[in-house]
Design an enzyme around this catalytic site. Structure first.
Site, PDB file in Angstrom:
ATOM      1  N   HIS A  61       0.839  -1.212   0.000  1.00 32.84           N
ATOM      2  CA  HIS A  61       0.000   0.000   0.000  1.00 32.84           C
ATOM      3  C   HIS A  61       0.870   1.257   0.000  1.00 32.84           C
ATOM      4  CE1 HIS A  61      -3.989   1.872   1.496  1.00 32.84           C
ATOM      5  NE2 HIS A  61      -3.268   2.768   0.829  1.00 32.84           N
ATOM      6  N   HIS A  63       1.426   5.164  -2.043  1.00 31.26           N
ATOM      7  CA  HIS A  63       1.028   6.195  -3.012  1.00 31.26           C
ATOM      8  C   HIS A  63       2.317   6.827  -3.523  1.00 31.26           C
ATOM      9  CE1 HIS A  63      -3.264   6.063  -1.817  1.00 31.26           C
ATOM     10  NE2 HIS A  63      -2.772   5.740  -0.628  1.00 31.26           N
ATOM     11  N   ARG A  65       2.712   8.544  -6.225  1.00 32.77           N
ATOM     12  CA  ARG A  65       2.502   9.838  -6.929  1.00 32.77           C
ATOM     13  C   ARG A  65       3.198   9.876  -8.282  1.00 32.77           C
ATOM     14  NH1 ARG A  65      -1.350  10.576  -3.012  1.00 32.77           N
ATOM     15  NH2 ARG A  65      -0.521  11.341  -1.053  1.00 32.77           N
ATOM     16  N   ASN A  95      -4.845   6.451  -7.232  1.00 39.11           N
ATOM     17  CA  ASN A  95      -5.428   7.803  -7.149  1.00 39.11           C
ATOM     18  C   ASN A  95      -4.413   8.871  -7.528  1.00 39.11           C
ATOM     19  OD1 ASN A  95      -4.017   7.176  -4.736  1.00 39.11           O
ATOM     20  ND2 ASN A  95      -5.161   8.689  -3.566  1.00 39.11           N
ATOM     21  N   HIS A 237      -5.692  -0.832   5.581  1.00 41.25           N
ATOM     22  CA  HIS A 237      -5.570  -0.040   6.822  1.00 41.25           C
ATOM     23  C   HIS A 237      -6.742  -0.118   7.805  1.00 41.25           C
ATOM     24  CE1 HIS A 237      -7.920   2.590   4.279  1.00 41.25           C
ATOM     25  NE2 HIS A 237      -6.880   3.082   3.625  1.00 41.25           N
ATOM     26  N   ASP A 310       1.022   2.485   3.842  1.00 46.96           N
ATOM     27  CA  ASP A 310       0.123   3.508   3.295  1.00 46.96           C
ATOM     28  C   ASP A 310       0.875   4.841   3.155  1.00 46.96           C
ATOM     29  OD1 ASP A 310      -2.003   4.854   2.247  1.00 46.96           O
ATOM     30  OD2 ASP A 310      -3.254   4.773   4.041  1.00 46.96           O
ATOM     31  N   HIS A 314       2.637  14.294   1.024  1.00 50.59           N
ATOM     32  CA  HIS A 314       2.136  15.600   0.561  1.00 50.59           C
ATOM     33  C   HIS A 314       3.230  16.617   0.872  1.00 50.59           C
ATOM     34  CE1 HIS A 314      -1.931  14.029   0.048  1.00 50.59           C
ATOM     35  NE2 HIS A 314      -1.817  13.453   1.238  1.00 50.59           N
ATOM     36  N   PRO A 329      -4.850  14.603   3.839  1.00 51.45           N
ATOM     37  CA  PRO A 329      -4.662  13.420   4.679  1.00 51.45           C
ATOM     38  C   PRO A 329      -3.535  12.528   4.166  1.00 51.45           C
ATOM     39  CG  PRO A 329      -6.507  13.088   3.205  1.00 51.45           C
ATOM     40  CD  PRO A 329      -5.999  14.494   2.934  1.00 51.45           C
ATOM     41  N   GLY A 330      -2.750  11.988   5.072  1.00 56.03           N
ATOM     42  CA  GLY A 330      -1.719  11.030   4.676  1.00 56.03           C
ATOM     43  C   GLY A 330      -0.431  11.243   5.449  1.00 56.03           C
TER      44      GLY A 330
HETATM   45  O1  DOR Z   1      -4.935   9.541   4.260  1.00 54.40           O
HETATM   46  C1  DOR Z   1      -5.110   9.174   3.104  1.00 54.40           C
HETATM   47  N1  DOR Z   1      -4.288   9.570   2.112  1.00 54.40           N
HETATM   48  N2  DOR Z   1      -6.134   8.361   2.826  1.00 54.40           N
HETATM   49  C2  DOR Z   1      -6.455   8.060   1.550  1.00 54.40           C
HETATM   50  O2  DOR Z   1      -7.382   7.310   1.353  1.00 54.40           O
HETATM   51  C3  DOR Z   1      -5.720   8.628   0.412  1.00 54.40           C
HETATM   52  C4  DOR Z   1      -4.338   8.978   0.815  1.00 54.40           C
HETATM   53  C5  DOR Z   1      -3.657   9.849  -0.211  1.00 54.40           C
HETATM   54  O3  DOR Z   1      -3.605   9.463  -1.376  1.00 54.40           O
HETATM   55  O4  DOR Z   1      -3.108  10.892   0.160  1.00 54.40           O
HETATM   56 ZN    ZN Z   2      -7.011   4.384   2.011  1.00 50.30          ZN
HETATM   57 ZN    ZN Z   3      -3.731   4.776   0.891  1.00 43.91          ZN
END
Ligand code: DOR
Ligand code: ZN
Ligand code: ZN
Length: 444
Positions: A61, A63, A65, A95, A237, A310, A314, A329-330
């Protein structure tokens, strides 16, 4: 015969205990694990000085980017962060901008990544609006389909039960797992309406917009839709005691269902989010001490299938906006997951075999990755060398990720990944990236 590499003086976990041995590596794979006298000659030898060697982490998991979100993270920085953290394979979430939701977008993303990755990389896709495109996405090597129940990607309507059931059935027929971000959209919307009426901006207000009941409802709904498809369902998660209970009930029912927890949901609770409301802000949110205890209990009882970071980077500006409602979020997690978990091993909260099972073996199995995630002859030499005794302080300013902050910054931990090998090549040595970009492969 002269082979590529021998790792000498390695401490290895086998089914019969810990042994000191050597590891012969040829063509990127483990050829043999044996006493050094019994290994063939190699053109290179790497002395591990008695340090522990484990399979590299398979982080299912991440991201990563890049593309139009490269200002947050790109393939080079994200996979450098992975290598620095002892992670040898990452599965990238869809995403992105553009979102990964078609064979074309997946092919383009893989093409752009190819020469820039330091660790092995797999790609999830989101479900396309037109389900007839599913086989072509799978053919393009998607590792799984990801559904964000609370945040649609592309035009796929996650509130449509009929559409979801058809998508799940097709994924099952194509023998590909479905991973779910389980938060019920309507529950979140209603909670947000209520909370925002009050003009509150405290961290508890944010938590109230993502109640645990949303996790429970989402799991129960998805389990019902999945029940008769025969496919594999993976819950990302898990964050709450009641979410966990719903997962365990579905498992008991005989569903092919697995779950993941993150280090931040295991190790942080509301006392941390009070102190660092913005840096701890994540979806699903950091909850109560009771929730973390329930998650730990499930880890200890071997009810948790995988631990994933996860990693969701950012910019620091996006994480420190004046209003809590504007914070993205993240949490970046690639460089903290293994040190934090090794610290838990040193504290006696986790065993090494359980760690390896949840961070390498089972994630590789869930994603159906052949010859990955295990420390065995024949498997790829994706390995991490660990100094179990090294005490260090987590210093986010030294992260390879573009996100140089962490709610764990300043934590004192014991146990550190000191070398990472990917496909038989040394990629990270004492925190430095020493290989060429492109050492990682695109995998499926
Ligand atoms: O906290 C999060 N960040 N939850 C998510 O589902 C997406 C992720 C993100 O891509 O930043
Ligand atoms: Zn998620
Ligand atoms: Zn995620």
């Amino acid at each position: 015969m002269v082979i590529d590499l021998v790792l000498s003086n390695a401490k290895i976990y086998t089914s019969s205990g810990i042994v000191t041995a050597g590891v012969a590596i040829e063509n990127g794979r483990i050829l043999r694990i044996a006493k050094e006298a019994n290994l063939p000659q190699a053109s290179h030898t790497l002395d591990l000085h008695g340090h522990l060697v484990l399979p590299g982490l398979v982080d299912m998991h991440v991201h990563l980017r890049d593309q139009q979100l490269a200002y947050k993270e790109d393939f080079v920085t994200g996979t450098s962060a992975a290598a620095a953290g002892g992670v040898t394979l990452i599965a990238d979430m869809p995403n992105n901008i553009p979102p990964t939701t078609s064979a074309t977008s997946l092919r383009e993303r893989a093409r752009l990544a190819e020469n820039h990755i330091f660790v092995n990389t797999a790609f999830y896709s989101a479900f396309p609006e037109d389900l007839a495109q599913l086989p072509s996405i799978v053919k393009e090597k998607a590792i799984g389909f990801k559904v964000f129940l609370s945040n649609e990607i592309g035009g796929f309507d996650t509130e449509d039960n009929n559409l979801l059931t058809r998508a799940f059935t097709q994924a099952a027929n194509l023998n590909i797992p479905v991973a779910i971000h389980a938060e019920d959209k309507k529950t979140l919307e209603n909670a947000e309406q209520e909370v925002k009426k009050t003009c509150r901006t405290d961290v508890k207000a944010h938590l109230e917009t993502h109640p645990a009941i949303a996790e429970m409802k989402a799991i129960q709904r998805i389990v019902q839709l999945f029940e008769n498809t025969g496919g594999s369902l993976h819950l990302c998660h898990l964050s709450s005691a009641i979410g966990l209970t719903s997962f365990l009930a579905a498992k008991k029912q005989g569903l092919r269902i697995t779950c993941e927890v993150t280090p931040h949901h295991l190790l942080l609770s509301n006392k941390h989010s009070k102190r660092l409301p913005r840096l701890t802000l994540v979806h699903p949110p950091i909850r109560t001490l009771e929730d973390t205890k329930a998650l730990w209990n499930a880890v200890t009882n071997r009810q948790v299938d995988s631990i994933a970071s996860d990693h969701a980077p950012h910019t620091i500006e996006e994480k420190t906006t004046e209003s809590i409602w504007d914070v993205k979020p993240g949490i970046p997690g690639l460089e903290t997951t293994l040190p934090l978990l090794l610290n838990e091993v040193n504290k006696g909260h986790l065993t090494v075999p359980d760690l390896v099972r949840m961070t390498s073996e089972v994630p590789a199995r869930i994603l159906k990755l052949k010859d990955r995630g295990s420390f065995k002859a024949g498997c790829y030499a994706d390995l991490v060398v660990i100094d179990m005794k090294q005490k260090h302080e987590i210093d986010a300013s030294r992260f390879h990720s573009k996100a140089k902050y962490s709610p764990f910054n300043g934590w004192k931990v014991k146990g550190k990944p000191i070398r990472t090998l990917v496909n038989g090549r040394l990629v990270m040595d004492e925190g430095e990236i020493v290989a060429k970009a492109g050492t990682g492969s695109i995998v499926s």
